[in-house]
Design a protein around this motif. Structure first.
Motif, PDB file in Angstrom:
ATOM      1  N   ASN A 265       0.798  -1.231   0.000  1.00  0.00           N
ATOM      2  CA  ASN A 265       0.000   0.000   0.000  1.00  0.00           C
ATOM      3  C   ASN A 265       0.828   1.278   0.000  1.00  0.00           C
ATOM      4  O   ASN A 265       0.290   2.365   0.188  1.00  0.00           O
ATOM      5  CB  ASN A 265      -0.950   0.010   1.210  1.00  0.00           C
ATOM      6  CG  ASN A 265      -0.208  -0.150   2.535  1.00  0.00           C
ATOM      7  OD1 ASN A 265       0.960   0.190   2.657  1.00  0.00           O
ATOM      8  ND2 ASN A 265      -0.917  -0.676   3.530  1.00  0.00           N
ATOM      9  N   GLY A 266       2.138   1.186  -0.234  1.00  0.00           N
ATOM     10  CA  GLY A 266       2.988   2.369  -0.332  1.00  0.00           C
ATOM     11  C   GLY A 266       3.152   2.807  -1.778  1.00  0.00           C
ATOM     12  O   GLY A 266       2.470   2.318  -2.676  1.00  0.00           O
ATOM     13  N   PHE A 267       4.101   3.720  -2.009  1.00  0.00           N
ATOM     14  CA  PHE A 267       4.246   4.226  -3.381  1.00  0.00           C
ATOM     15  C   PHE A 267       4.670   3.149  -4.380  1.00  0.00           C
ATOM     16  O   PHE A 267       4.341   3.258  -5.564  1.00  0.00           O
ATOM     17  CB  PHE A 267       5.179   5.443  -3.441  1.00  0.00           C
ATOM     18  CG  PHE A 267       6.627   5.172  -3.157  1.00  0.00           C
ATOM     19  CD1 PHE A 267       7.464   4.689  -4.156  1.00  0.00           C
ATOM     20  CD2 PHE A 267       7.174   5.450  -1.914  1.00  0.00           C
ATOM     21  CE1 PHE A 267       8.801   4.464  -3.906  1.00  0.00           C
ATOM     22  CE2 PHE A 267       8.521   5.231  -1.669  1.00  0.00           C
ATOM     23  CZ  PHE A 267       9.338   4.730  -2.657  1.00  0.00           C
ATOM     24  N   PRO A 268       5.345   2.037  -3.951  1.00  0.00           N
ATOM     25  CA  PRO A 268       5.615   0.980  -4.935  1.00  0.00           C
ATOM     26  C   PRO A 268       4.340   0.312  -5.466  1.00  0.00           C
ATOM     27  O   PRO A 268       4.373  -0.317  -6.524  1.00  0.00           O
ATOM     28  CB  PRO A 268       6.469  -0.021  -4.152  1.00  0.00           C
ATOM     29  CG  PRO A 268       7.125   0.793  -3.087  1.00  0.00           C
ATOM     30  CD  PRO A 268       6.068   1.788  -2.688  1.00  0.00           C
ATOM     31  N   SER A 269       3.243   0.453  -4.736  1.00  0.00           N
ATOM     32  CA  SER A 269       1.986  -0.118  -5.215  1.00  0.00           C
ATOM     33  C   SER A 269       1.298   0.788  -6.230  1.00  0.00           C
ATOM     34  O   SER A 269       0.360   0.371  -6.908  1.00  0.00           O
ATOM     35  CB  SER A 269       1.035  -0.380  -4.036  1.00  0.00           C
ATOM     36  OG  SER A 269       0.561   0.844  -3.483  1.00  0.00           O
ATOM     37  N   VAL A 270       1.758   2.042  -6.320  1.00  0.00           N
ATOM     38  CA  VAL A 270       1.116   3.030  -7.185  1.00  0.00           C
ATOM     39  C   VAL A 270       1.883   3.220  -8.493  1.00  0.00           C
ATOM     40  O   VAL A 270       1.283   3.352  -9.561  1.00  0.00           O
ATOM     41  CB  VAL A 270       0.992   4.382  -6.462  1.00  0.00           C
ATOM     42  CG1 VAL A 270       0.298   5.412  -7.352  1.00  0.00           C
ATOM     43  CG2 VAL A 270       0.253   4.225  -5.143  1.00  0.00           C
ATOM     44  N   ILE A 271       3.208   3.244  -8.423  1.00  0.00           N
ATOM     45  CA  ILE A 271       4.010   3.595  -9.600  1.00  0.00           C
ATOM     46  C   ILE A 271       4.906   2.445 -10.037  1.00  0.00           C
ATOM     47  O   ILE A 271       5.276   1.566  -9.242  1.00  0.00           O
ATOM     48  CB  ILE A 271       4.884   4.837  -9.345  1.00  0.00           C
ATOM     49  CG1 ILE A 271       5.936   4.552  -8.269  1.00  0.00           C
ATOM     50  CG2 ILE A 271       4.029   6.029  -8.996  1.00  0.00           C
ATOM     51  CD1 ILE A 271       6.987   5.647  -8.118  1.00  0.00           C
ATOM     52  N   ASP A 272       5.272   2.464 -11.309  1.00  0.00           N
ATOM     53  CA  ASP A 272       6.275   1.569 -11.859  1.00  0.00           C
ATOM     54  C   ASP A 272       7.639   2.210 -11.593  1.00  0.00           C
ATOM     55  O   ASP A 272       8.044   3.141 -12.292  1.00  0.00           O
ATOM     56  CB  ASP A 272       6.046   1.382 -13.359  1.00  0.00           C
ATOM     57  CG  ASP A 272       7.101   0.526 -14.002  1.00  0.00           C
ATOM     58  OD1 ASP A 272       7.011  -0.703 -13.896  1.00  0.00           O
ATOM     59  OD2 ASP A 272       8.031   1.105 -14.619  1.00  0.00           O
ATOM     60  N   ILE A 273       8.327   1.751 -10.565  1.00  0.00           N
ATOM     61  CA  ILE A 273       9.542   2.408 -10.100  1.00  0.00           C
ATOM     62  C   ILE A 273      10.633   2.475 -11.160  1.00  0.00           C
ATOM     63  O   ILE A 273      11.266   3.529 -11.339  1.00  0.00           O
ATOM     64  CB  ILE A 273      10.051   1.745  -8.800  1.00  0.00           C
ATOM     65  CG1 ILE A 273       9.043   1.983  -7.662  1.00  0.00           C
ATOM     66  CG2 ILE A 273      11.433   2.271  -8.413  1.00  0.00           C
ATOM     67  CD1 ILE A 273       9.401   1.309  -6.365  1.00  0.00           C
ATOM     68  N   PRO A 274      10.918   1.396 -11.903  1.00  0.00           N
ATOM     69  CA  PRO A 274      11.981   1.507 -12.923  1.00  0.00           C
ATOM     70  C   PRO A 274      11.741   2.624 -13.939  1.00  0.00           C
ATOM     71  O   PRO A 274      12.693   3.293 -14.356  1.00  0.00           O
ATOM     72  CB  PRO A 274      11.969   0.129 -13.588  1.00  0.00           C
ATOM     73  CG  PRO A 274      11.475  -0.793 -12.516  1.00  0.00           C
ATOM     74  CD  PRO A 274      10.442   0.004 -11.787  1.00  0.00           C
ATOM     75  N   SER A 275      10.489   2.840 -14.337  1.00  0.00           N
ATOM     76  CA  SER A 275      10.224   3.903 -15.317  1.00  0.00           C
ATOM     77  C   SER A 275      10.520   5.280 -14.726  1.00  0.00           C
ATOM     78  O   SER A 275      11.002   6.175 -15.430  1.00  0.00           O
ATOM     79  CB  SER A 275       8.773   3.836 -15.805  1.00  0.00           C
ATOM     80  OG  SER A 275       7.860   4.283 -14.812  1.00  0.00           O
TER      81      SER A 275
END
Length: 314
Positions: A265-275
Motif C-alpha cells: 500500500n505504499g508508493f511501490p503499489s502506485v508507480i512503476d519504479i523503474p520507469s
C-alpha cells in the motif's frame, strides 16, 4: 597577412554581411512545405498545404532540384499544420505540428516518414532553446535504448513557402499507438472497474496553453503543478475517468510524503519504479530545466501502475 583570432572573426563577420550562402542541398533529408495560398501558419486553427520530403537515402546528398523526381521523394502529399509550443512561439524560429492527409484534405493518412512506423501525427521541432541542437535527439534515443519508449527522431532541413528556415527534428507526436505509447485506448463508456483504470496519458505542464488543466497538486516550493489530459482528450474525458487518474497522482503524493515503501500500500503499489528511475536519469543527464513540472508526461495502462514518461522536450 598574419591571421589572428580577432582578424579571423572580423573577416567572418564581413563575409556574413556581404552575402548569404543560398540553400540548395544537404546531406540531411529536405522537408519542403508550401501552405495553400502561401498563408502564414497560425497557432490555431490548422491550415492546409503540401509537403515533400527529399531523401535519397543514407550517405547520399539531397538537392532541392530533386523535389520533382518521384524516386527521391519519401513523401509527397497533403498536410494540415499549425504552430506548436509555448515559450518557443515568441522566437523567430517556429515549431510546427502537422498531420498527413489523404487527397480529400480531410481524412488522415497513416504513412511512413523517414522509416518511422506508420502514423499521421508529426512534429517539426526547431530546438530553439538548445544551442547544441542535440539534447532531444540524444535523450530520446537513449530512452529507447534502455527500454522506455520515446519519440523517434530524424534531423532534416526545412524550406517553408520558399524560404529556408533551418535545421529541425522530424519526430513523432506522443499518442497512444502500438508503435508509440502502447496502452489501451479508453472510451467514454469506460467508467467502471477495471476499464476505468486505463489507458491514460497525462501531462504536467503550464496551464496557459490551449488545453484546460484538469487538476493541480501543490508543490513543496509553494506553487501548484497543473495536470492536463492528453488521453483521453480534455473534451472527451468523463468525470469518473478524471477522478480516477487524479486519485493515482494523489495516492503517489500521499504515500511518498509519508515515506510509505510498502509494496502492498505504499508508493511501490502506485508507480512503476523503474520507469521513474529511467525518467529521472535522462532528465538529469540532459539538465532538463522543465523536468517534473512542465512538459512532463505520465501514462498508465489498464490494470497497470502509473509510469513516468515518455521523456519530452529536454
Amino acid at each position: 597577412m598574419k591571421f589572428t583570432p580577432t582578424l579571423c572573426v572580423l573577416v567572418f563577420l564581413s563575409w556574413g554581411r556581404m552575402s548569404a550562402q543560398p540553400f540548395t542541398s544537404s546531406n540531411l533529408p529536405i522537408v519542403i512545405i508550401n501552405t495553400d495560398g502561401g498563408n502564414e501558419i497560425p497557432d490555431y486553427p490548422r491550415i492546409r498545404g503540401t509537403m515533400k520530403i527529399i531523401d535519397r537515402g543514407p550517405g547520399q546528398r539531397n538537392y532541392l532540384t530533386d523535389q520533382n523526381t518521384p524516386e527521391y521523394l519519401d513523401y509527397n502529399g497533403r498536410i494540415d499544420i499549425e504552430l506548436r509550443g509555448s515559450s518557443s512561439q515568441a522566437t523567430e524560429k517556429k515549431q510546427y505540428g502537422f498531420s498527413t492527409l489523404k487527397a480529400d484534405n480531410v481524412t488522415v493518412d497513416n504513412v511512413h516518414l523517414l522509416g518511422f512506423p506508420k502514423e499521421n501525427d508529426w512534429i517539426l521541432n526547431g530546438m530553439v532553446f538548445d544551442p547544441a541542437l542535440m539534447r532531444d535527439y540524444l535523450s530520446y534515443n537513449l530512452s529507447r535504448q534502455i527500454g522506455e519508449y520515446a519519440t523517434r527522431t530524424a534531423y532534416c532541413e526545412l524550406v517553408l513557402n520558399g524560404s529556408y528556415t533551418g535545421l529541425y527534428l522530424l519526430q513523432e507526436k506522443i499518442k497512444s499507438d502500438d508503435h508509440r505509447v502502447n496502452i489501451t485506448d479508453i472510451e467514454t463508456t469506460d467508467t467502471d472497474f477495471p476499464k476505468v483504470t486505463g489507458g491514460y496519458i497525462t501531462k504536467a505542464d503550464k496551464n496557459t496553453g490551449g488545453d484546460p488543466a484538469a487538476f493541480s497538486i501543490p508543490a513543496k516550493q509553494g506553487y501548484d503543478v497543473w495536470y492536463i489530459h492528453h488521453q483521453p482528450k480534455p473534451e472527451a474525458v468523463t468525470p469518473a475517468q478524471n477522478d480516477y487518474i487524479r486519485s493515482q497522482f494523489q495516492a503517489l503524493e500521499t504515500t511518498a510524503k509519508s515515506g510509505n515503501t510498502s509494496v502492498a500500500n505504499g508508493f511501490p503499489s502506485v508507480i512503476d519504479i523503474p520507469s521513474f528511475i529511467d525518467f529521472m536519469l535522462i532528465s538529469e543527464l540532459a539538465s532538463n530545466a522543465d523536468a517534473y513540472m512542465y512538459s512532463t508526461f505520465f501514462h498508465k495502462d489498464r490494470n497497470g501502475k502509473l509510469r513516468a514518461g515518455p521523456v519530452w522536450d529536454c
